[in-house]
Scaffold this motif. Structure first.
Motif, PDB file in Angstrom:
ATOM      1  N   LEU A 120       0.841  -1.156   0.067  1.00 17.64           N
ATOM      2  CA  LEU A 120      -0.079   0.136  -0.228  1.00 17.64           C
ATOM      3  C   LEU A 120       0.929   1.233  -0.041  1.00 17.64           C
ATOM      4  N   THR A 121       0.374   2.367  -0.472  1.00 20.22           N
ATOM      5  CA  THR A 121       1.139   3.711  -0.374  1.00 20.22           C
ATOM      6  C   THR A 121       0.403   4.425   0.686  1.00 20.22           C
ATOM      7  N   ARG A 122       1.015   5.641   1.040  1.00 18.67           N
ATOM      8  CA  ARG A 122       0.608   6.731   1.824  1.00 18.67           C
ATOM      9  C   ARG A 122      -0.963   7.094   1.365  1.00 18.67           C
ATOM     10  N   ILE A 123      -1.193   7.111   0.281  1.00 20.50           N
ATOM     11  CA  ILE A 123      -2.793   7.624  -0.234  1.00 20.50           C
ATOM     12  C   ILE A 123      -3.562   6.445  -0.123  1.00 20.50           C
ATOM     13  N   ASP A 124      -3.085   5.324  -0.242  1.00 19.06           N
ATOM     14  CA  ASP A 124      -4.085   3.927   0.186  1.00 19.06           C
ATOM     15  C   ASP A 124      -4.409   4.084   1.590  1.00 19.06           C
ATOM     16  N   ILE A 125      -3.446   4.414   2.327  1.00 14.70           N
ATOM     17  CA  ILE A 125      -3.647   4.291   3.858  1.00 14.70           C
ATOM     18  C   ILE A 125      -4.805   5.399   4.240  1.00 14.70           C
ATOM     19  N   ILE A 126      -4.629   6.664   3.635  1.00 14.45           N
ATOM     20  CA  ILE A 126      -5.422   7.671   3.799  1.00 14.45           C
ATOM     21  C   ILE A 126      -7.049   7.435   3.539  1.00 14.45           C
ATOM     22  N   LYS A 127      -7.049   6.447   2.396  1.00 14.66           N
ATOM     23  CA  LYS A 127      -8.281   6.138   1.824  1.00 14.66           C
ATOM     24  C   LYS A 127      -8.947   5.188   2.747  1.00 14.66           C
ATOM     25  N   CYS A 128      -8.047   4.239   3.482  1.00 13.70           N
ATOM     26  CA  CYS A 128      -8.478   3.446   4.135  1.00 13.70           C
ATOM     27  C   CYS A 128      -8.993   3.718   5.304  1.00 13.70           C
ATOM     28  N   ILE A 129      -8.316   4.698   5.893  1.00  9.67           N
ATOM     29  CA  ILE A 129      -8.750   5.305   7.477  1.00  9.67           C
ATOM     30  C   ILE A 129      -9.983   6.173   7.236  1.00  9.67           C
ATOM     31  N   GLN A 130     -10.386   6.493   5.959  1.00  9.15           N
ATOM     32  CA  GLN A 130     -11.605   7.119   5.796  1.00  9.15           C
ATOM     33  C   GLN A 130     -13.054   6.227   5.714  1.00  9.15           C
ATOM     34  N   SER A 131     -12.557   4.944   5.725  1.00  3.91           N
ATOM     35  CA  SER A 131     -13.643   3.950   5.712  1.00  3.91           C
ATOM     36  C   SER A 131     -13.987   3.771   7.415  1.00  3.91           C
ATOM     37  N   GLU A 132     -14.947   2.858   7.566  1.00  3.96           N
ATOM     38  CA  GLU A 132     -15.421   2.524   8.737  1.00  3.96           C
ATOM     39  C   GLU A 132     -14.796   1.582   9.660  1.00  3.96           C
ATOM     40  N   ARG A 133     -14.135   0.640   9.009  1.00  3.00           N
ATOM     41  CA  ARG A 133     -13.309  -0.179   9.623  1.00  3.00           C
ATOM     42  C   ARG A 133     -11.726  -0.311   9.195  1.00  3.00           C
ATOM     43  N   VAL A 134     -10.733   0.138   9.964  1.00  2.05           N
ATOM     44  CA  VAL A 134      -9.235   0.110   9.449  1.00  2.05           C
ATOM     45  C   VAL A 134      -8.582  -1.066  10.060  1.00  2.05           C
ATOM     46  N   ARG A 135      -8.160  -1.979   8.962  1.00  2.00           N
ATOM     47  CA  ARG A 135      -7.516  -3.191   9.129  1.00  2.00           C
ATOM     48  C   ARG A 135      -6.394  -3.203   8.252  1.00  2.00           C
ATOM     49  N   PHE A 136      -5.149  -3.577   8.888  1.00  3.76           N
ATOM     50  CA  PHE A 136      -4.037  -3.497   7.962  1.00  3.76           C
ATOM     51  C   PHE A 136      -3.423  -5.024   8.459  1.00  3.76           C
ATOM     52  N   ARG A 137      -4.015  -5.997   8.891  1.00  4.37           N
ATOM     53  CA  ARG A 137      -3.576  -7.211   9.334  1.00  4.37           C
ATOM     54  C   ARG A 137      -2.587  -7.810   8.556  1.00  4.37           C
ATOM     55  N   GLY A 138      -1.402  -8.151   8.731  1.00 12.06           N
ATOM     56  CA  GLY A 138      -0.529  -9.001   8.060  1.00 12.06           C
ATOM     57  C   GLY A 138       0.031  -8.133   6.788  1.00 12.06           C
ATOM     58  N   VAL A 139      -0.127  -7.002   6.485  1.00 12.46           N
ATOM     59  CA  VAL A 139       0.026  -6.243   5.313  1.00 12.46           C
ATOM     60  C   VAL A 139       1.565  -5.683   5.375  1.00 12.46           C
ATOM     61  N   ASN A 140       2.555  -5.712   4.348  1.00 12.65           N
ATOM     62  CA  ASN A 140       3.758  -5.182   4.255  1.00 12.65           C
ATOM     63  C   ASN A 140       3.832  -3.795   3.965  1.00 12.65           C
ATOM     64  N   LEU A 141       4.199  -2.801   5.154  1.00 15.40           N
ATOM     65  CA  LEU A 141       3.888  -1.377   4.790  1.00 15.40           C
ATOM     66  C   LEU A 141       5.418  -0.856   5.139  1.00 15.40           C
ATOM     67  N   ALA A 154      -6.621   1.605  14.508  1.00 10.75           N
ATOM     68  CA  ALA A 154      -6.517   0.860  13.508  1.00 10.75           C
ATOM     69  C   ALA A 154      -5.956  -0.657  13.784  1.00 10.75           C
ATOM     70  N   ASP A 155      -6.051  -1.567  13.252  1.00  7.09           N
ATOM     71  CA  ASP A 155      -5.508  -2.935  13.519  1.00  7.09           C
ATOM     72  C   ASP A 155      -4.333  -3.277  12.414  1.00  7.09           C
ATOM     73  N   PHE A 156      -3.005  -3.231  13.043  1.00  8.40           N
ATOM     74  CA  PHE A 156      -1.811  -3.542  12.242  1.00  8.40           C
ATOM     75  C   PHE A 156      -1.162  -5.104  12.476  1.00  8.40           C
ATOM     76  N   SER A 157      -2.024  -5.897  13.305  1.00 11.45           N
ATOM     77  CA  SER A 157      -1.624  -7.149  13.854  1.00 11.45           C
ATOM     78  C   SER A 157      -1.040  -7.732  12.833  1.00 11.45           C
ATOM     79  N   TYR A 158       0.087  -8.545  12.963  1.00  4.50           N
ATOM     80  CA  TYR A 158       0.949  -9.233  12.189  1.00  4.50           C
ATOM     81  C   TYR A 158       1.428  -8.568  10.885  1.00  4.50           C
ATOM     82  N   ALA A 159       1.512  -7.189  10.872  1.00  4.10           N
ATOM     83  CA  ALA A 159       1.940  -6.716   9.706  1.00  4.10           C
ATOM     84  C   ALA A 159       3.462  -6.468   9.740  1.00  4.10           C
TER      85      ALA A 159
END
Length: 303
Positions: A120-141, A154-159
């Motif tokens: 994901l990019t910073r812009i993708d992250i900003i779009k995600c946090i505008q949604s109701e549920r923010v989860r980045f579990r297991g994502v490479n950032l 936000a949920d970054f577990s296992y990322a």
């Protein structure tokens, strides 16, 4: 001939065994509110080796030449991302706010100009946090700049968040369970009630962060910097704080049961009412620490 009190008089420094020579003017002009400027402003007496005239500072001298070059010409050096994390820790220790901001700017520009090996990019992250549920579990950032964003809950577990910039971000109640956050930057971030259970935060920078009631149980906190961080009522049971820097940190009511504190720096830390029962403090630096009301029953302390 210049007098010793003149701003251009020579200053000899011994930084962890590495010798440097500079001027008082260099140490005081560019960053007048820094620790170095305060030391050599003439307002304080500094201790020198009576034979060689060196002022000793108990820090790793690896990056001190970059510190001096910054003070001389205001240019941030070109380094690897991992080296920037190390330099940032030194800049935080010496309270060089301009250098801290300069490193952040360079990293931001680097992330814009280079293709990151992330999902994901910073812009993708900003779009995600505008949604109701923010989860980045297991994502490479890895390597992203997420500074100053509102990432509360936000949920970054296992990322994988290695070397991610979270400086001044709002991470209230965020979840970082079992993340790989080696070298991540949480400088002055809001991390109240966050969960870092089992996280790898080796070498991470959390100086000035708000970590009240955060859960860091069983986390790897080796070589972390918590200078001036607020860890009131934090859960640090079984955490590995080997070589961690907690100088001036607030640990009032914190639970450190089973924590490893070998060579940890707790100078000037506030440990009032902290739970340190049976904790091995023999190799811990506690000069100037406040221990009023702390539970030290069975704790091993240096004689």
């Amino acid at each position: 001939m210049a007098k010793e009190s003149d701003s251009f008089s020579l200053v000899r420094l011994n930084i962890g065994g590495k010798k440097f020579c500079t001027t008082r003017d260099t140490l005081t002009q560019r960053e007048p509110d820094s620790m170095l400027a305060a030391m050599f402003s003439g307002r304080h007496t500094v201790c020198q080796d009576p034979e060689k005239g060196f002022v000793f500072v108990d820090r790793d001298g690896k990056h001190f030449r970059h510190i001096l070059n910054w003070l001389r010409d205001g240019v941030v050096p070109t380094l690897k991302n991992s080296e920037y994390a190390e330099l940032l820790q030194e800049a935080e220790y010496y309270q060089l706010l301009g250098l801290i901001d300069g490193i952040s700017d360079v990293m931001n520009q680097r992330n814009k100009n280079e293709e990151l090996d992330t999902e994901l990019t910073r812009i993708d992250i900003i779009k995600c946090i505008q949604s109701e549920r923010v989860r980045f579990r297991g994502v490479n950032l890895s390597g992203l700049d997420l500074s100053k964003l509102d990432l509360s809950f936000a949920d970054f577990s296992y990322a994988c968040i290695k070397n991610v910039f979270f400086s001044r971000a709002n991470l209230l109640c965020a979840k970082f369970r079992d993340v790989d956050a080696e070298g991540a930057i949480f400088h002055n971030a809001t991390l109240r009630e966050c969960e870092f259970t089992g996280a790898n935060l080796r070498g991470a920078l959390l100086a000035g962060a708000s970590l009240q009631s955060a859960n860091l149980q069983d986390a790897c906190l080796i070589d972390c910097s918590f200078c001036q961080a607020d860890l009131r009522s934090a859960h640090l049971q079984d955490a590995d704080l080997t070589n961690a820097n907690l100088e001036g940190a607030i640990l009032v009511g914190a639970n450190l049961k089973g924590a490893k504190l070998s060579n940890a720096n707790l100078r000037g830390a506030n440990l009032q009412r902290a739970y340190l029962r049976k904790v091995n403090l023999r190799d811990t630096h506690l000069e100037g620490a406040k221990l009023d009301g702390a539970n030290l029953l069975g704790a091993i302390r240096r004689h």
